[in-house]
Design an enzyme around this catalytic site. Structure first.
Site, PDB file in Angstrom:
ATOM      1  CG  HIS A  48      -1.613   1.284   1.492  1.00  0.00           C
ATOM      2  ND1 HIS A  48      -2.470   1.926   0.624  1.00  0.00           N
ATOM      3  CD2 HIS A  48      -1.474   2.094   2.574  1.00  0.00           C
ATOM      4  CE1 HIS A  48      -2.852   3.078   1.175  1.00  0.00           C
ATOM      5  NE2 HIS A  48      -2.261   3.208   2.347  1.00  0.00           N
ATOM      6  CD  GLU A  76      -2.935   5.859  13.604  1.00  0.00           C
ATOM      7  OE1 GLU A  76      -2.230   6.858  13.858  1.00  0.00           O
ATOM      8  OE2 GLU A  76      -3.969   5.577  14.215  1.00  0.00           O
ATOM      9  CG  ASP A  77      -1.213   1.167  10.556  1.00  0.00           C
ATOM     10  OD1 ASP A  77      -1.997   1.496  11.466  1.00  0.00           O
ATOM     11  OD2 ASP A  77      -1.469   1.274   9.343  1.00  0.00           O
ATOM     12  CG  ASP A 260     -22.212  18.886 -20.153  1.00  0.00           C
ATOM     13  OD1 ASP A 260     -21.771  19.841 -19.568  1.00  0.00           O
ATOM     14  OD2 ASP A 260     -23.412  18.579 -20.145  1.00  0.00           O
TER      15      ASP A 260
END
Ligand code: MN
Length: 727
Positions: A48, A76-77, A260
């Site tokens: 990721h 954070e992880d 459009d």
């Protein structure tokens, strides 16, 4: 997963001076820290951050941003700390990673916090360094691309909703149209798969019909410009499903009415050529009014520059055209990232091209504007609906489970009433077929057709059901009219009379009917006896019959005692016993009881003299009396005689609300019968899922009798409300 050397190569391709060493160290550090963690997809977690760094490299951002992408989830992880990041990668990177982490923590709270408030916090965090937002957008983009791996639908929805409400608009505000479009499409697919599916189905249908006209129009535009001496790069595309959907929602127009669906972009060498191209196109094609916008002389706040116009194109379609230079195109797609300066110290928000950022923060800092900002980007949720098209491309939304019957009535009542079949995507299918998203439906009609009661079983919309019921009621009335007419003719003939319009017209009011047809239908429905009508038209006949039968047997006419009384009172102010139970009357004057308030013995009453009609008795609190306040000479004092006629019946009117459930009507009539009341008329004035509102006329001896019945009804569980009606 992008490999280490691929990432470094990608960055070197646009920034030859990039620090290869720090990129490599960050890659290895992230890989080690995330270790064996896995994503919802089952991929190693580190894939990721690497993909996020890859997206940032596509945006051609500086090395610190790429490194931040690689490390953005470590605080954070993993057990990484800010100090450690500062020591290994420098203060700048530590600060950026910290900023992204703070934004991620906001997300966790956003289920409980108000979105507009979140947005303000977010913007404040963002304003410390624009790169925090860029990394966050790249992070969100990759998470949206892999959203389908998340199993909990609620979590997917929350992430998609937040993307739609906060990140896509932010991407747009900083001019990153490409990122915005992708975020919107991915979120739209999660939040409203049916809506998106129906737009895509429509595209598919048009393409199947052979309308592959984008390349043809491209070639035609190139030719038109070349004839004017301009070399231009023209590219056409269908607009994204979400932008089409939003326009259909906002402008309430059909698919084909949208200018459009197709947009064409014309890239020329310089600004002068932009206006030259505009002139050539306007000279050749019909211009659509109010579509022209000059964002070159007045750029958008996010720095966007371009000419916009709409014309009736070469094939007669309305098309949108954007004209710009290559540099403007770069800005339009990449926004803030297009201005990146690869210099020592990185970009500064003090540079003139960031003036817009300061005004953006000003705008978003005012809460009302922040709400507006969210408002128009909010996506409506249509979980329980299907979306179908008319042959002309108009979008019709219906509840899930809807059938062609519902569709037909949604188009027009006339279409519904006369529909005989439906062609769904070109195939004839039964009317009970359930519609699917994106279906194109053509309703086949016939003038000979009328709604069938069986339709009600497979109609789901209120509109269709009501129309079918209305039709059935009308037809039922026709049957009642026929039956009533023949009943009356039979009864009248037996006595040697003819049924005449004039005769019925003279007595319709006695039976509270507005027209002679209403009176006939009421007889047909069995609510009024044909004999009662005969008696009313020929009152003399009634006297004769009574005389013939003789005495007490004629006192009571069982079916309609109340109505018998009404005509009896008209006869000259005397009842069968030669008395009216009212004092204060002028002898010989006709008396009526007012139908607005239904006075009962025991009510306080007044009489009103009406020329040609005699005296009308009202209750003292009747609202009608107000209209006589200017003519006091017409008021007379009246009262009830002390001893009422025990056998006489007066009509009291009640407004009753009963629960719509089996047995409630029978308990209503049981209670009234048990208290010696007689229902002479019952009318349902309102019918809902839960309740019936009805007006009931009850024959009672006096006001106390009615009060007793009212109290008993109020004590009955199935009955919700009872009050005396005054009109
Ligand atoms: Mn992330």
């Amino acid at each position: 997963m992008i490999r280490q050397f691929e990432l470094v190569e990608r960055v070197h391709s646009y920034d030859p001076d990039a620090d290869e060493d720090v990129l490599n160290r960050a890659y290895v550090y992230g890989l080690k820290k995330h270790g064996t963690q896995l994503r919802a997809s089952g991929d190693p977690y580190f894939s990721h951050p690497v993909e996020v760094a890859g997206i940032l490299a596509e945006m051609r951002l500086d090395t610190s941003s790429i490194v931040t992408g690689l490390l953005h989830d470590t605080l954070e992880d993993t057990d990484a700390t800010r100090d450690e990041l500062a020591r290994l990668f420098g203060d700048e990177v530590a600060k950026l990673v910290d900023g992204v982490t703070k934004l991620s923590r906001l997300e966790v709270q956003s289920e409980t916090t108000k979105e507009a408030e979140n947005l303000r916090k977010l913007v404040l965090a963002m304003s410390t360094d624009i790169r925090v937002l860029l990394v966050k957008l790249a992070d969100r983009l990759h998470n949206m691309r892999t959203l389908h791996h998340i199993k909990e639908p609620g979590r997917r929805k929350r992430i998609a909703r937040e993307t739609m409400d906060i990140y896509a608009p932010l991407a747009s505000r900083i001019g990153m149209e490409k990122v915005k479009r992708e975020l919107e499409e991915l979120a739209f697919g999660e939040l409203n798969p049916d809506g998106r599916g129906s737009v895509l189905a429509r595209f598919g249908y048009l393409r199947e019909k052979g309308e592959r006209i984008v390349p043809e129009i491209e070639a035609e535009l190139v030719k038109t410009l070349a004839e004017g001496g301009l070399v231009a790069q023209v590219s056409g595309r269908e607009k994204t499903p979400y932008s089409i959907w939003r326009k259909m929602q906002q402008k309430n127009v059909s698919f084909e009415q949208l200018a459009d669906i197709m947009a064409f972009r014309i890239i020329v060498a310089d600004i002068a050529q932009c206006y030259q191209a505009l002139g050539l196109l306007h000279g050749r094609y019909q211009v659509l009014p109010q579509r022209f916008k000059d964002y070159i002389s007045v750029p958008k706040p996010n720095g966007y520059r371009s000419l916009h116009t709409g014309v009736i194109g070469p094939h007669g379609q309305r098309i949108e055209i954007q004209i710009r230079t290559g540099e403007m195109q770069e800005q339009a797609e990449r926004g803030v990232a297009a201005h990146w300066i690869y210099k020592q110290g990185g970009p500064s928000t003090d540079a003139p091209q960031y003036a817009w950022l300061r005004s953006l923060i000003d705008i978003l800092d005012k809460s009302s504007n922040a709400e507006d900002f969210l408002e128009h980007t909010k996506l409506e949720m249509f979980q329980d609906q299907v979306f179908c098209f008319t042959p002309k491309g108009k979008l019709i939304s219906l509840p899930r489970g809807a059938t062609p019957i519902d569709f037909a009535y949604a188009v027009h009542s006339q279409v519904g009433d006369t529909c005989v079949g439906a062609r769904i995507n070109g195939r004839m299918l039964p009317l009970r077929t359930q519609l699917a998203n994106g279906d194109q439906i053509e309703i086949v009609t016939s003038k000979a057709q009328t709604p069938s009661p069986t339709w009600e079983r497979f109609a789901v919309t209120g509109k269709a059901k009501a129309a079918i019921r209305r039709f059935i009621r009308v037809r039922q009335r026709e049957q009642y009219l026929q039956l009533g007419r023949s009943l009356l003719e039979k009864t009248f003939h037996e006595e040697g009379y003819e049924v005449t319009e004039k005769g019925l017209d003279g007595v319709k009011a006695n039976f509270k009917q507005a027209s002679t047809d209403d009176l006939i239908a009421t007889v047909g429905a069995g609510l009024v006896g044909s004999r009662d009508v005969l008696m009313a038209v020929y009152p003399g006949l009634k006297q004769q019959r009574k005389a013939a039968i003789g005495g007490s047997g004629a006192e009571v006419v069982p079916i309609s005692r109340g109505r018998g009384k009404a005509s009896k009172l008209r006869d000259g102010g005397a009842n069968e016993h030669g008395q009216i139970p009212i004092t204060g009357l002028i002898p010989g004057m006709a008396v009526h009881f007012a139908r607005c308030c239904h006075p009962l013995p025991g009510d306080r009453i007044v009489g009103i003299i009406t020329t040609g009609k005699g005296v009308t008795i009202h209750t003292i609190d009747c609202a009608t009396l107000e209209s006589f306040s200017d003519t006091p000479e017409r008021w007379i004092d009246v009262g009830w005689e002390a001893v009422g006629d025990a056998s006489a019946a007066y009509t009291g009117r009640l407004k009753i609300t009963v629960a719509n459930q089996p047995g409630s009507l029978s308990s209503l009539s049981t209670v009234i019968a048990r208290h010696d009341g007689n229902i002479s008329n019952l009318r349902i004035v309102n019918r809902s899922m839960d309740f019936f509102d009805m007006v009931i006329d009850v024959e009672v001896a006096d006001v106390k009798h009615l009060a007793d019945i009212t109290a008993a009804l109020r004590a009955t569980p199935a009955i919700n409300a009872v009050e005396r009606a005054r009109s």
